[in-house]
Scaffold this motif. Structure first.
Motif, PDB file in Angstrom:
ATOM      1  N   GLY A  43      12.577  16.230 -50.597  1.00  8.73           N
ATOM      2  CA  GLY A  43      11.824  17.468 -50.523  1.00  8.73           C
ATOM      3  C   GLY A  43      11.681  17.748 -51.975  1.00  8.73           C
ATOM      4  O   GLY A  43      10.398  18.020 -52.467  1.00  8.73           O
ATOM      5  N   GLU A  46       8.396  15.606 -53.315  1.00  8.72           N
ATOM      6  CA  GLU A  46       7.381  15.984 -52.713  1.00  8.72           C
ATOM      7  C   GLU A  46       6.959  17.273 -53.464  1.00  8.72           C
ATOM      8  O   GLU A  46       5.745  17.285 -53.379  1.00  8.72           O
ATOM      9  CB  GLU A  46       7.419  16.031 -51.321  1.00  8.72           C
ATOM     10  CG  GLU A  46       7.580  14.837 -50.322  1.00  8.72           C
ATOM     11  CD  GLU A  46       7.916  15.101 -49.038  1.00  8.72           C
ATOM     12  OE1 GLU A  46       8.836  15.954 -48.656  1.00  8.72           O
ATOM     13  OE2 GLU A  46       7.464  14.052 -48.357  1.00  8.72           O
ATOM     14  N   ASP A  47       7.609  18.142 -53.654  1.00  5.54           N
ATOM     15  CA  ASP A  47       7.324  19.379 -54.351  1.00  5.54           C
ATOM     16  C   ASP A  47       6.724  19.158 -55.931  1.00  5.54           C
ATOM     17  O   ASP A  47       5.979  19.757 -56.235  1.00  5.54           O
ATOM     18  CB  ASP A  47       8.637  20.325 -54.706  1.00  5.54           C
ATOM     19  CG  ASP A  47       8.920  21.067 -53.260  1.00  5.54           C
ATOM     20  OD1 ASP A  47       8.297  20.887 -52.377  1.00  5.54           O
ATOM     21  OD2 ASP A  47      10.130  21.579 -53.454  1.00  5.54           O
ATOM     22  N   SER A  50       2.996  18.933 -56.054  1.00  2.00           N
ATOM     23  CA  SER A  50       2.188  19.848 -56.178  1.00  2.00           C
ATOM     24  C   SER A  50       1.324  20.248 -57.503  1.00  2.00           C
ATOM     25  O   SER A  50       0.853  20.971 -57.571  1.00  2.00           O
ATOM     26  CB  SER A  50       2.859  21.198 -55.728  1.00  2.00           C
ATOM     27  OG  SER A  50       3.998  21.270 -56.685  1.00  2.00           O
ATOM     28  N   ARG A 406      -5.023  17.381 -49.440  1.00  2.35           N
ATOM     29  CA  ARG A 406      -4.875  18.495 -50.481  1.00  2.35           C
ATOM     30  C   ARG A 406      -5.723  19.129 -51.246  1.00  2.35           C
ATOM     31  O   ARG A 406      -5.671  19.770 -52.431  1.00  2.35           O
ATOM     32  CB  ARG A 406      -3.578  18.471 -51.017  1.00  2.35           C
ATOM     33  CG  ARG A 406      -2.287  18.077 -50.048  1.00  2.35           C
ATOM     34  CD  ARG A 406      -0.823  17.738 -50.639  1.00  2.35           C
ATOM     35  NE  ARG A 406      -0.043  17.301 -49.812  1.00  2.35           N
ATOM     36  CZ  ARG A 406       1.211  17.204 -49.898  1.00  2.35           C
ATOM     37  NH1 ARG A 406       1.697  18.160 -50.801  1.00  2.35           N
ATOM     38  NH2 ARG A 406       1.998  16.597 -49.032  1.00  2.35           N
ATOM     39  N   GLN A 461       6.732  23.983 -47.043  1.00  4.46           N
ATOM     40  CA  GLN A 461       5.511  23.286 -47.899  1.00  4.46           C
ATOM     41  C   GLN A 461       4.535  24.694 -48.384  1.00  4.46           C
ATOM     42  O   GLN A 461       3.996  25.518 -47.408  1.00  4.46           O
ATOM     43  CB  GLN A 461       4.590  22.486 -46.760  1.00  4.46           C
ATOM     44  CG  GLN A 461       3.455  21.920 -47.152  1.00  4.46           C
ATOM     45  CD  GLN A 461       3.477  21.111 -48.586  1.00  4.46           C
ATOM     46  OE1 GLN A 461       4.240  20.371 -48.783  1.00  4.46           O
ATOM     47  NE2 GLN A 461       2.395  21.508 -49.322  1.00  4.46           N
ATOM     48  N   THR A 519      10.161  17.528 -43.766  1.00  4.14           N
ATOM     49  CA  THR A 519       9.744  16.422 -44.557  1.00  4.14           C
ATOM     50  C   THR A 519       8.726  15.872 -44.047  1.00  4.14           C
ATOM     51  O   THR A 519       7.641  15.378 -44.911  1.00  4.14           O
ATOM     52  CB  THR A 519      10.863  15.143 -44.410  1.00  4.14           C
ATOM     53  OG1 THR A 519      12.161  15.557 -44.921  1.00  4.14           O
ATOM     54  CG2 THR A 519      10.451  14.095 -45.364  1.00  4.14           C
ATOM     55  N   ARG A 522       5.768  18.382 -45.220  1.00  8.43           N
ATOM     56  CA  ARG A 522       5.381  18.266 -46.440  1.00  8.43           C
ATOM     57  C   ARG A 522       4.643  16.980 -46.681  1.00  8.43           C
ATOM     58  O   ARG A 522       3.576  16.915 -47.561  1.00  8.43           O
ATOM     59  CB  ARG A 522       6.579  17.996 -47.465  1.00  8.43           C
ATOM     60  CG  ARG A 522       7.355  19.427 -47.647  1.00  8.43           C
ATOM     61  CD  ARG A 522       8.514  19.216 -48.768  1.00  8.43           C
ATOM     62  NE  ARG A 522       9.521  18.362 -48.484  1.00  8.43           N
ATOM     63  CZ  ARG A 522      10.622  18.915 -47.929  1.00  8.43           C
ATOM     64  NH1 ARG A 522      10.680  20.313 -47.627  1.00  8.43           N
ATOM     65  NH2 ARG A 522      11.726  18.082 -47.180  1.00  8.43           N
ATOM     66  N   GLU A 523       4.822  15.748 -45.979  1.00 11.50           N
ATOM     67  CA  GLU A 523       4.075  14.666 -45.924  1.00 11.50           C
ATOM     68  C   GLU A 523       2.675  14.858 -45.597  1.00 11.50           C
ATOM     69  O   GLU A 523       1.641  14.278 -46.224  1.00 11.50           O
ATOM     70  CB  GLU A 523       4.575  13.453 -45.142  1.00 11.50           C
ATOM     71  CG  GLU A 523       4.094  12.043 -45.144  1.00 11.50           C
ATOM     72  CD  GLU A 523       4.458  11.172 -44.001  1.00 11.50           C
ATOM     73  OE1 GLU A 523       3.740  10.237 -43.704  1.00 11.50           O
ATOM     74  OE2 GLU A 523       5.320  11.717 -43.253  1.00 11.50           O
ATOM     75  N   GLY A 525       1.002  18.148 -45.886  1.00 10.64           N
ATOM     76  CA  GLY A 525       0.734  18.870 -46.491  1.00 10.64           C
ATOM     77  C   GLY A 525       0.288  20.316 -45.606  1.00 10.64           C
ATOM     78  O   GLY A 525      -0.423  21.136 -46.128  1.00 10.64           O
TER      79      GLY A 525
END
Length: 855
Positions: A43, A46-47, A50, A406, A461, A519, A522-523, A525
């Motif tokens: 996590g 993935e953040d 951004s 994104r 997310q 998870t 987030r993958e 978006g």
């Protein structure tokens, strides 16, 4: 070598060796803690993508090392817990760990020398090998599951081989020197370079692989096909430069034409237009390596471009779709008039405006590698090229691509004679637009909108979305979920991943930001907020809302200010080496392929990522723990105490860790108050609740009596350690095995502050009456459990149910209910004389729970 020694150690461990239960339970806890730790690292990584956090290669390296070490310990613990049932996990770990090490150290990986690769094998981390365009299209096809042209890519490795085997760079540098000395013009420079490529030979090894790829493609397509040959350079269609229209594209090519077409595409890398666009760095040998995509040509009836934001005005609230009959080349090159459809960006994607152009001709494929123009009938010229249904499907796909990548997208598409939408390419939409920022003015303007939820739960997310609310249950058919709607559900579950590609945002009552579904959100978006506690109470089906997962707020209605803020310009960090490495790392650790534990594919062999290993180990650890109590040897040297209860069940307790108070006696537990195990205490409260336990004897008919004589063949459903009713407990764990006459109950549960760890497993079988009555009692139990969100199955009179990932308070209340249900249904089979009995007693139990809950 070290891992081989570990496996050998497992293989030579004596079969008679069986650790004590307390040791095995500590391994179970280690698996839970490791699972949460790795998901948290994923996590955090993935953040970082951004762009709001600064990081370097040392952060990536240390995160991977910590993650790998923890995953290995989880595998080791599971094999201790299971007596080495899963040795194959070590092999899967080794393979993934090796790939991660290669990525972090900047190596291109095991496929870096591949010359030709089919589109079905392209992954997001192959950008250096297949170019930006093909890598993105591979994600669209292989990750999002959208239709793209079938085909293959001649890679950048092939490009380097071609250039080296023909000595082209030295020859190009000589031509460049002549141009810089003024001996030749820019046009002559490009012409002479083009001649070099015409005379160059495709290396035999490459020509052979191209021929094999063409044959395999034609076989997949059911015969011969025509192909489009287009560039896919490293950096083309990227965030920084698109090179749109700069490289040559050849359409309507036959299989034998591919080598020649390949050379022409490579030559266009040195065309005047590319040199003017790219500058002097185009002449650098390691700059802009070119892969070439060879794709089936879609016999398009309609083609065009979809912009997820209208580029003419940059309006946040509408997308633009352009379309014309036939192939899209005249529209892409600006030679033909097209229809324009302006569509709302928010579900249900209403068509705001239509501007129908005059389409006098269409472009179609002709013989001999040519294209030809054919006249459009008078009636068609001013008719719409797309139906409303096609516009809706296009908009849905376009918005899915924008969310996944994104950022706003520029998408080329085609619709064939089968009415199937095919994505030809998707690249970042270049827009000269200032990035909106949070400001005092925005805060002020938002005060006029009703806030439905504020600072409830945790953001998984970030992002914003708007649309209609659709309430979701775990077993809902994902094909019925409307594209672009906002999913509102009580719980999180990996099974909900089936709608993640379709939803604009996710809101849950319960859940954790380190869960498996988080998870995956987030993958892809998807703006997601979990643990709001009351999203399903406040948000009704069909309600229009705006989800602001930047500020953790949900507004009633569509809020333009929030949506406009979300439309950002190009990500200035996306092209940095560290970001690319991190994206490749996440591609090996974050995707979840093992979703359904009941599937035959849910095996150690099929673990492709660290996330798969975590999911598999977590599921199997729970089952291994549930089944540990079946071996009496596990408790051979463990002291048990009899629990004194006001009901006659003869229950003995084994405390493995802080499950009983310190003042408990050596042989007995004198009261429920001395039980400190949170889950066991809750079950006991339900069992001993007023009215939950009936001691009145039940009358049996002759058929029931005869049936009872056969009830000793239940060894497949009851625990082997059935000499006495037993509870194995700790402060957070309980495994309760009850044999009450001919009724067998098992409850296995774990409760903690971490919602990802929490679960309840329930099993019931038995009865003294004839099979039909026992089956009806099973139906009653299953129906009641499903009312409490259990996943329950019924086979004959065997009920198996499971609930997981709920908050500690909710789980405790559910365990109290289970205690009552065990007492309520103990002899209820005698009353199950008809199907109406099921409805009557189900209603009675639920009404009793409702009344007690309201007190």
């Amino acid at each position: 070598m070290f891992l081989q020694k570990i496996r050998a150690l497992f293989q030579h461990t004596p079969a008679a060796y069986q650790p004590e239960f307390s040791t095995l339970f500590s391994k179970f806890q280690q698996i839970l803690q490791g699972n949460n730790a790795v998901l948290e690292i994923i996590g955090q990584m993935e953040d970082k993508l951004s762009g709001e956090y600064v990081f370097d290669i040392n952060y990536i390296r240390s995160s991977c090392e910590t993650m790998s070490e923890t995953v290995y310990k989880i595998i080791y613990a599971l094999n201790i817990l299971s007596n080495n049932n899963y040795p194959e996990l070590f092999s899967r770990y080794e393979a993934i760990h090796f790939e991660l090490s290669e990525i972090v150290e900047g190596k291109r990986g095991p496929v870096s020398d591949t010359l030709v690769i089919p589109t079905d094998k392209v992954t997001s981390d192959m950008e250096e090998l297949v170019g930006s365009k093909s890598a993105r299209l591979g994600e669209v096809r292989n990750n999002l599951g959208m239709s793209t042209p079938d085909g293959f890519i001649i890679t950048t490795a092939a490009y380097r081989l071609f250039m080296e085997s023909n000595g082209l760079w030295a020859k190009i540098r000589k031509i460049l020197e002549q141009w810089r000395a003024g001996a030749i013009s820019a046009a002559e420079r490009s012409g002479r370079i083009e001649e070099l490529f015409e005379r160059a030979a495709v290396p035999s090894v490459l020509e052979k692989e191209i021929s094999q790829a063409v044959s395999a493609l034609f076989k997949r397509l059911g015969g011969k096909a025509r192909l489009a040959v287009r560039s896919s350079a490293w950096g083309e269609d990227s965030e920084l430069r698109s090179f749109a229209g700069q490289f040559r594209t050849l359409l309507n090519q036959g299989g034998a034409d591919i080598p020649g077409a390949y050379k022409k595409v490579l030559a266009s890398r040195f065309s005047e237009s590319v040199l003017a666009y790219g500058g002097d760095e185009v002449f650098e040998e390691n700059h802009l390596p070119v892969a070439v995509a060879c794709q089936e040509m879609i016999p398009a009836t309609v083609s065009g471009i979809a912009y997820t934001i209208d580029p003419t005005e940059g309006s946040w609230d509408r997308a633009l779709i352009t379309a014309l009959f036939g192939l899209g080349e005249p529209g892409v090159s600006g030679r033909a008039e097209m229809d324009h459809y302006y569509v709302a960006r928010i579900h249900p994607f209403d068509i705001l405006e239509r501007r129908i152009g005059v389409k006098r001709s269409r472009t179609v494929a002709a013989a001999n590698k040519n294209l030809r123009e054919e006249a459009v009938s008078e009636a068609e010229r001013t008719s719409a090229s797309l139906t409303d249904e096609q516009v809706l499907a296009l908009t849905q796909s376009a918005m899915t691509l924008e969310r996944y990548f994104r950022q706003p997208q520029d998408i080329e598409w085609a619709i064939g004679g089968d009415n199937k939408l095919v994505i030809l390419q998707s690249r970042p939409l270049s827009m000269q637009r200032a990035t909106a920022k949070r400001s005092v003015n925005l805060t002020e303007s938002l005060r006029g909108y009703p806030v439905l939820l504020s600072d409830k739960g945790q953001i998984v997310q970030r992002g914003v979305a708007a649309g209609k609310v659709v309430r979701v249950q775990e077993d809902d058919d994902p094909t019925n979920f409307p594209q672009g709607a906002i999913a509102v559900t009580h719980f999180t579950s990996p099974r909900l991943t089936k709608i993640i590609r379709k939803t604009s945002a996710i809101l849950t009552d319960v859940g954790s930001p380190t869960g498996h579904m988080a998870t995956i959100a987030r993958e892809f978006g998807v703006p997601t907020i979990v643990g709001t506690e009351k999203a399903t109470e406040v948000l009704e089906d069909g309600m229009n809302i705006t989800v602001d997962a930047e500020e953790n707020k949900v507004y009633e209605g569509i809020v333009p200010e929030v949506l406009e803020y979300q439309i950002e310009g190009r990500d200035q960090f996306a092209s940095l080496p560290e970001f690319k490495i991190l994206r490749r790392v996440l591609g090996k650790v974050a995707p979840l392929n093992l979703i359904d534990p009941t599937s035959a594919e849910f095996t150690a062999r099929n673990c492709q990522t660290y996330h798969d290993i975590l999911r598999f180990c977590h599921e199997q650890a729970v089952w291994e723990l549930i089944n540990l109590h079946t071996s009496e040897k596990r408790f051979r040297n463990v002291k048990s105490r009899e629990l004194k209860l006001p009901i006659p069940i003869g229950l003995y307790i084994i405390d493995i860790s802080s499950g009983l108070s310190e003042d408990v006696g050596p042989r007995t537990v004198d009261s429920i108050e001395q039980v400190k195990s949170v889950p066991m205490r809750a079950i006991l409260e339900g069992l001993t609740a007023p009215g939950a336990w009936s001691t009145e004897p039940k009358a049996l008919g002759f058929n029931d009596f005869m049936s009872s004589l056969t009830r000793f063949s239940l060894t497949d459903a009851q625990p082997r350690y059935a000499g006495k009713n037993l509870a194995v407990i700790s402060d957070r764990y309980a495994n309760l095995s009850l044999r009450l006459g001919y009724h067998f109950n098992v409850v296995d549960t774990y409760l903690s502050e971490n919602i990802n760890d929490n679960y309840i497993y329930f099993r019931f079988v038995g009865g003294v009456t004839e099979p039909e009555r026992r089956y009806r009692r099973g139906l009653l139990i299953r129906d009641i459990l499903e009312k409490y969100d259990f996943k329950a199955t019924l086979k004959n009179d065997l009920v198996v149910a499971r609930l997981k990932k709920r908050g500690q308070r909710e789980m405790r209340e559910t365990l109290v209910m289970l205690g009552k249900l065990i007492g309520f249904t103990r002899q209820l089979d005698t009353e199950m004389t008809s199907n109406q009995s099921i409805e009557r007693y189900t209603a009675a139990f639920l009404e009793g729970e409702r009344l007690q809950g309201g007190e």
